[in-house]
Design an enzyme around this catalytic site. Structure first.
Site, PDB file in Angstrom:
ATOM      1  CD  GLU A   1      -2.988   0.851   2.330  1.00  0.00           C
ATOM      2  OE1 GLU A   1      -3.816  -0.059   2.176  1.00  0.00           O
ATOM      3  OE2 GLU A   1      -2.941   1.572   3.343  1.00  0.00           O
ATOM      4  CG  ASP A   2       1.611   2.894   3.181  1.00  0.00           C
ATOM      5  OD1 ASP A   2       0.602   3.225   2.537  1.00  0.00           O
ATOM      6  OD2 ASP A   2       1.595   2.718   4.419  1.00  0.00           O
TER       7      ASP A   2
END
Length: 173
Positions: free
Chosen positions: A64-65
């Site tokens: 996600e990051d």
């Protein structure tokens, strides 16, 4: 300088090292990002969860990051860990879209609910002194609980509810 992998390293040790490198200079408030990852792992340990969940705790935000892909996680840590990480990875333009994306994937892969609960518990506990962040998690409670109720570790649901100061039917499993 990147540490070399040693044959003596456990998959969890390697996952931690991989995540620290992937998150690089990313911060969790004023702390290095590994602080959050360690907190998620600690919540899982508090309830006796290990194995693939422990490995996924270190990796849960990488897809996600960071630039890490689901395929990267699978090739290094296996399909089970990659499925857990992918299930808690929100996609979409807004926080609400990302949350709903993750909820749908968790419903399809219920084993990931315990990982998501550990992440939320860690976030809530880290937000005790940050009223705006804690308010955000309280505002999301109804949706979070509504989508994931009946999944995950019931003891974690109780800890999360205590951390948020919510009452009522909070049984998760």
């Amino acid at each position: 300088m990147t540490e070399e992998f040693s044959p003596k390293d456990t998959p969890e040790t390697e996952a931690r090292r991989f995540a620290v490198e992937a998150h690089a200079d990313q911060r969790y408030g004023d702390a290095p990002y590994v602080t959050h990852l360690g907190a998620v792992r600690s919540v899982l340990a508090d309830f006796g969860h290990g194995g693939p969940l422990a490995i996924a705790a270190w990796l849960h935000d990488t897809v996600e990051d960071t630039k890490v892909t689901r395929e990267d996680v699978e090739s290094r840590f296996g399909a089970e860990v990659a499925a857990l990480v992918w299930a808690v990875t929100g996609t979409g333009a807004t926080r609400e879209e990302r949350n709903h994306s993750a909820y749908a994937k968790i419903q399809a892969h219920p084993a990931a609910a315990t990982l998501k609960l550990a992440d939320r518990v860690a976030n809530v506990e880290a937000s005790r002194t940050v009223p705006a962040k804690l308010a955000k998690y309280r505002a999301e409670w109804e949706s979070f609980h509504g989508h994931l109720k009946g999944l995950g570790d019931a003891r974690m649901w109780a800890r999360l509810a205590r951390g948020l100061g919510v009452e009522g039917d909070v049984q998760g499993a």
